[in-house]
Write an enzyme that holds these catalytic residues in place. Structure first.
Site, short mmCIF file in Angstrom:
data_model
loop_
_atom_site.label_atom_id
_atom_site.label_comp_id
_atom_site.label_asym_id
_atom_site.label_seq_id
_atom_site.Cartn_x
_atom_site.Cartn_y
_atom_site.Cartn_z
N ARG A 197 0.68 -1.16 -0.14
CA ARG A 197 0.12 -0.11 -0.02
C ARG A 197 0.80 1.30 0.00
O ARG A 197 2.07 1.28 0.16
CB ARG A 197 -0.75 -0.01 1.27
CG ARG A 197 -0.08 0.15 2.56
CD ARG A 197 -1.00 0.56 3.84
NE ARG A 197 -0.26 0.13 5.11
CZ ARG A 197 0.59 0.87 5.53
NH1 ARG A 197 1.20 2.03 4.82
NH2 ARG A 197 1.28 0.65 6.81
N ALA A 254 -8.20 2.45 8.87
CA ALA A 254 -8.09 1.94 10.14
C ALA A 254 -8.84 2.83 10.88
O ALA A 254 -8.01 4.36 11.10
CB ALA A 254 -6.79 1.56 10.23
N CYS A 287 3.11 6.82 10.65
CA CYS A 287 3.07 7.25 9.42
C CYS A 287 3.96 8.45 8.90
O CYS A 287 3.59 9.38 8.08
CB CYS A 287 1.49 8.00 9.47
SG CYS A 287 0.05 6.84 9.76
N GLY A 317 -4.61 3.89 3.79
CA GLY A 317 -3.51 3.57 2.95
C GLY A 317 -3.96 2.84 1.96
O GLY A 317 -4.75 1.49 2.45
#
EC number: 2.3.1.181
Length: 222
Positions: A72, A159, A175, A146
């Site tokens: 991703r 999420a 991140c 993502g």
């Protein structure tokens, strides 16, 4: 309807990341081939760190905890109990509309959080959904995004931090962000909000975007 929703497992059933990844890839191949409808997978993962394609070595867990490399976009993050995970495997109506797709994912999550009095929003230059700086702290991420689009069909997804432990984020640069925090719906409201509590609302909000996003079985991709 051309869109289905499938529950892979919510607490107390936590889904191993590799198993969910295998399900995603198999379903993706079937959607590309026209053998299965566009489907959104809903689940909670067993605890795991995953690294997107942009992850740098210094962003990995400080304690050497293993990390699963995935294809991703984005960087390093954590998934685990207390997070609602949604993996939309969608044949996009507009193959070039990736930015629109991401913005619609954000809109779905913002709408769900508004039901609980959480003023979640986008922040320019930052991926995901955020609670802006206030008396309770700096900008803090409450949901991550993502994705990957391959052959016009999406993979990976979002999420939403519902009631998860935030301690695992202390072991990583989540991140790739060093100047902001992480939060949960439970922390922002002072109430115990679990993934199972919001899953139905997530589905309701997502369906509002179905016509704009999902190619019909008979329709060619634009």
């Amino acid at each position: 309807m051309t869109l289905e929703f499938s529950g892979l497992g919510l607490a107390p059933e936590f889904v191993d990341y590799q198993h969910a990844w295998d399900v995603q890839r198999e379903l993706h191949g079937k959607v590309v081939a026209g053998e299965a409808p566009s489907t959104v997978l809903l689940l909670e993962h067993a605890a795991v760190y995953t690294a997107g394609k942009l992850t740098e070595d210094h962003e990995r867990p400080f304690d050497g905890t293993p990390v699963v490399a995935v294809d991703r976009g984005g960087k390093l993050t954590w998934h685990g109990p207390g997070q609602l995970i949604a993996y939309p495997i969608l044949k996009l109506k507009n193959r070039a509309g990736i930015r629109d797709y991401v913005e619609r994912l954000e809109a779905v999550m913002i709408a769900v959080m508004a039901d609980y009095g959480i003023r979640a929003e986008r922040i320019k230059g930052r991926a995901g959904v955020w609670v802006k700086a206030d008396a309770n702290g700096p900008d803090r991420k409450i949901a991550a995004i993502g994705i990957r689009v391959l052959n016009g069909v999406t993979m990976h997804g979002v999420a939403i931090n519902c009631s998860n432990d935030l301690a695992p984020y202390g072991q990583i640069i989540a991140c790739g962000i060093t100047d902001a925090g992480v939060t949960t719906m439970s922390r922002e409201t002072g109430k115990d909000i679990r993934p199972a509590d919001i899953a139905e609302r997530f589905v309701e909000e997502f369906r509002k975007h179905e016509e704009a996003l999902v190619s019909s079985p008979e329709g060619a991709l634009l």
